[in-house]
Design a protein around this motif. Structure first.
Motif, short mmCIF file in Angstrom:
data_model
loop_
_atom_site.label_atom_id
_atom_site.label_comp_id
_atom_site.label_asym_id
_atom_site.label_seq_id
_atom_site.Cartn_x
_atom_site.Cartn_y
_atom_site.Cartn_z
N TRP A 3 35.78 47.67 38.66
CA TRP A 3 36.17 48.13 39.64
C TRP A 3 35.13 49.33 40.00
O TRP A 3 34.79 49.51 41.34
N LYS A 4 34.19 49.56 39.03
CA LYS A 4 33.05 50.66 39.42
C LYS A 4 31.65 50.09 38.97
O LYS A 4 31.53 49.44 37.82
N ILE A 5 30.59 50.27 39.74
CA ILE A 5 29.29 49.67 39.44
C ILE A 5 28.78 50.24 37.95
O ILE A 5 28.05 49.46 37.09
N GLU A 6 29.25 51.45 37.70
CA GLU A 6 28.54 52.31 36.53
C GLU A 6 29.50 51.86 35.11
O GLU A 6 29.07 52.08 34.24
N GLU A 7 30.47 50.95 35.46
CA GLU A 7 31.29 50.54 34.26
C GLU A 7 31.16 49.08 34.08
O GLU A 7 31.68 48.39 34.74
N PRO A 8 30.20 48.62 33.22
CA PRO A 8 30.19 47.04 33.06
C PRO A 8 31.43 46.45 32.73
O PRO A 8 32.20 47.01 31.88
N GLY A 9 31.66 45.33 33.52
CA GLY A 9 32.88 44.61 33.03
C GLY A 9 32.67 43.67 31.87
O GLY A 9 31.67 43.42 31.17
N THR A 10 33.87 43.43 31.18
CA THR A 10 33.90 42.83 30.01
C THR A 10 34.81 41.35 30.16
O THR A 10 34.72 40.42 29.36
N ASN A 11 35.38 41.37 31.35
CA ASN A 11 36.20 40.10 31.63
C ASN A 11 36.28 39.81 32.99
O ASN A 11 35.86 40.86 33.70
N ILE A 12 36.79 38.67 33.57
CA ILE A 12 37.34 38.70 35.21
C ILE A 12 38.67 39.05 35.39
O ILE A 12 38.94 38.90 36.49
N ILE A 13 39.16 39.71 34.51
CA ILE A 13 40.74 40.18 34.94
C ILE A 13 40.84 41.06 36.05
O ILE A 13 41.89 40.91 36.95
N PRO A 14 39.82 41.94 36.49
CA PRO A 14 39.71 42.99 37.77
C PRO A 14 40.16 41.86 39.08
O PRO A 14 40.79 42.47 39.96
N VAL A 15 39.43 40.53 38.79
CA VAL A 15 39.84 39.70 40.01
C VAL A 15 41.02 39.26 40.09
O VAL A 15 41.73 39.49 41.48
N PHE A 16 41.86 38.91 39.21
CA PHE A 16 43.21 39.01 39.05
C PHE A 16 43.94 39.87 39.49
O PHE A 16 45.00 39.77 40.51
N GLU A 17 43.89 40.95 39.18
CA GLU A 17 44.44 42.18 39.56
C GLU A 17 44.30 42.42 41.04
O GLU A 17 45.17 42.93 41.58
N ALA A 18 43.11 42.22 41.81
CA ALA A 18 42.98 42.48 42.83
C ALA A 18 43.71 41.44 43.96
O ALA A 18 44.65 41.87 44.79
N ILE A 19 43.74 40.07 43.39
CA ILE A 19 44.68 39.00 43.96
C ILE A 19 46.18 39.55 44.05
O ILE A 19 46.89 39.64 45.16
N LEU A 20 46.68 40.12 43.08
CA LEU A 20 48.03 40.53 43.01
C LEU A 20 48.06 41.79 43.96
O LEU A 20 49.47 42.02 44.32
N LYS A 21 47.49 42.48 43.88
CA LYS A 21 47.45 44.06 44.46
C LYS A 21 47.25 43.98 45.81
O LYS A 21 47.83 44.53 46.58
N PHE A 22 46.18 43.19 46.41
CA PHE A 22 45.72 43.30 47.75
C PHE A 22 45.86 41.98 48.66
O PHE A 22 45.98 42.17 49.67
N ILE A 23 46.17 40.90 47.96
CA ILE A 23 46.45 39.74 48.85
C ILE A 23 47.80 39.69 49.20
O ILE A 23 48.86 39.79 48.24
N PRO A 24 48.13 39.55 50.44
CA PRO A 24 49.70 39.81 50.79
C PRO A 24 50.50 38.39 50.48
O PRO A 24 49.98 37.31 50.22
N ALA A 25 51.65 38.82 49.79
CA ALA A 25 52.66 37.45 49.38
C ALA A 25 52.85 36.75 50.73
O ALA A 25 53.08 37.25 51.77
N PRO A 26 52.94 35.33 50.79
CA PRO A 26 53.29 34.74 51.98
C PRO A 26 54.68 34.78 52.19
O PRO A 26 55.86 35.33 51.34
N HIS A 27 55.08 34.77 53.48
CA HIS A 27 56.30 35.27 53.85
C HIS A 27 56.78 33.91 54.98
O HIS A 27 56.15 33.25 55.51
N GLY A 28 58.06 33.71 55.02
CA GLY A 28 58.76 32.76 55.95
C GLY A 28 60.13 32.67 55.93
O GLY A 28 60.95 33.55 54.92
#
Length: 521
Positions: free
Chosen positions: A182-207
């Motif tokens: 999430w921060k450029i000064e903190e090197p990542g160790t895995n791809i988990i932040p991308v999954f976190e972003a999907i769950l937090k910021f991608i709206p859930a579908p509705h119908g």
């Protein structure tokens, strides 16, 4: 009642060519825990041989990942859609974005926003999708993440983003290394932040599962055993295996049919399902005459979705039977009937293509988005054994409805070139009626942006590479229709056409041309 499917996320990944979409998807697949290492190869979703050879995504594809939240332990199904990055394949982007609720916008940490970045982001805004910005390739030696982030913000403003969209989340990633943070000064160790972003910021579908069935076909797949397979998203209602449905065509015609088999996406493939609900992306097998853009509805209360408009082609070529002296030597499909059947088959899935009959019964007028769009079609046909002749490409002019003036397609051209070669680029583009819009210096490299007539791009790439010793990098996409800018220089040299087979010795002087063409010294 309108409900939210909190167990599903539908997200598309959009970017400029070679900014790392498919590589990032590889990292997500490897670290999701759904697949064995042997199942995930490099550029896994680039299944087409041409995609692997050219390093670009041509066809949109989706893969389903089951991800368990490490905190709540809830299992989410993530439908990832990998989209093409080149504007010539914009027809793919336009139709698959309707299946998603949010997008990842990948931007190269060194190159920044490019023409296709603008194109795909504009399409996402038209579908009212909320973007998550991923600054990719931060491990490049020439990365300039902060400057690129500012350029992305400026692009959002230029495309008319509102305050909510401008408050976009940012992730810094290296798809090849499989890391994100999430921060450029903190090197990542895995791809988990991308999954976190999907769950937090991608709206859930509705119908509304109680409403009448509403589904739009976004992709057509084909199987030799079951025929055409319609893939799309359910917006309202429920669909069941064996259910009777109405297929509402783009022109309003209705075809009543039955779902022979219902499938949902699972990993790289599909699995059978008894039913699916609003928010699901499904594949329907057994429908009669289903096409891209059709609506699948309840036959008792059909309520079709509004058909999506696809931008028109800008370039046209003539495809005809090969009548040269060397006809019949390379391909096994050589007749006009073979060409017609192949082009009609292409129209079933390539919605941005247009095919018309010509006065000559052995020739067809084929129109597409650009040279790459038509070039990929020609190369696929050649590899499949079709032998054909093609004409020089011509741009498609348009008449202004108010003034009656003739308008031509204008492209937005971006060129990155060493400073010492800038003069040659300026001269080439200027001769072809290009107009400079912006120029930046970037550590010995010059970043140039032009508007140029589409006809001025024909043959430009080869000449530019020659003028810059192969060091120029150019990208372009459709910008607008505008008044004609005058004549564009044509070929300065003549051509020699061989009427017989044989070897050719180079170089040849004009006095020896005939003898050289016959293979004599």
């Amino acid at each position: 009642m309108n409900t939210v499917r909190n167990d599903i996320r539908n997200v598309a990944i959009i970017a400029h060519v070679d900014h790392g979409k498919t590589t990032l998807v590889d990292a997500l697949l490897r670290q999701s825990g759904n697949f064995r290492d042997s199942q995930v190869q490099d550029t896994m979703l680039d299944s087409n041989p041409l995609e692997r050879e050219r390093g670009i995504t041509i066809l949109a594809k989706n893969v389903a990942i089951n991800y368990t939240d490490p905190i709540t332990k809830q299992v989410f199904k993530i439908n990832l859609i990998d989209t093409p990055g080149h504007a010539d394949f914009g027809g793919e982007v336009e139709r698959v974005l309707s299946m998603s609720d949010g997008v990842f916008l990948l931007v190269d940490a060194a190159e920044g926003p490019m023409p296709q970045t603008r194109f795909v982001l504009k399409k996402a805004f038209q579908h009212e999708l909320r973007p998550i910005v991923v600054i990719n390739k931060i491990d490049r030696h020439d990365a300039r993440a902060d400057a690129v982030l500012n350029e992305v913000f400026d692009l959002f403003v230029e495309l008319g983003a509102d305050d909510e969209v401008l408050d976009f989340p940012v992730i810094y990633a290296s798809g090849r290394a499989g890391t994100a943070s999430w921060k450029i000064e903190e090197p990542g160790t895995n791809i988990i932040p991308v999954f976190e972003a999907i769950l937090k910021f991608i709206p859930a579908p509705h119908g509304d599962a109680e409403k009448s069935l509403q589904m739009r076909i976004s992709t057509i797949q084909y199987n030799d055993y079951v025929g055409r397979i319609g893939v799309g998203r359910i917006f309202n209602g429920v669909i069941k295996n064996g259910q009777a449905v109405s297929v509402i065509k783009r022109d309003g015609a209705t075809v009543k049919t039955r779902v022979a088999q219902l499938q949902v996406f699972d990993g790289f493939g599909r699995k059978n399902a008894d039913s699916a609900f609003a928010g699901d992306i499904v594949a329907l097998i057994g429908l009669d005459s289903v096409d891209i853009g059709d609506s699948i509805c309840d036959p008792l209360n059909p309520q079709p979705l509004e058909a999506e408009e696809i931008e028109p082609p800008t370039l046209t070529m003539m495809f005809s039977v090969n009548d040269s002296p060397f006809a019949g030597r390379e391909g096994k499909f050589v007749t006009s009937r073979n060409l017609r059947e192949r082009l009609q088959k292409e129209l079933e899935s390539n919605v941005a293509l247009k095919v018309e009959e010509s006065e000559n019964k052995d020739a067809f007028k084929v129109s597409g988005r650009g040279l790459l769009h038509l070039g990929i079609l020609i190369e696929n046909m050649r590899r499949e054994g079709y032998e054909l002749s093609i004409s020089k490409p011509h741009v498609i002019m348009k008449k202004d409805a108010e003034t009656g003036d003739i308008l031509e397609p204008i492209e937005y051209l971006v060129v990155d070139v060493p400073e010492k070669n800038m003069g040659g680029v300026m001269e080439l583009v200027g001769n072809r009626r290009g107009e400079l819009v912006r120029m930046d210096n970037r550590e010995g490299q010059v970043h140039l942006e032009f508007t140029i007539p589409a006809r001025g791009l024909i043959g430009l790439r080869t000449r530019m590479l020659t003028a810059t010793q192969g060091q120029a990098i150019m990208h372009h996409n459709f910008h607008e229709y505008a008044a004609q800018r005058g004549d564009v220089p044509g070929r300065s040299n003549g051509v020699m056409v061989s009427m017989v087979g044989g070897s050719v010795n180079a170089p040849c002087s004009s006095s020896r041309a005939i003898r050289c063409m016959k293979g004599k010294s």
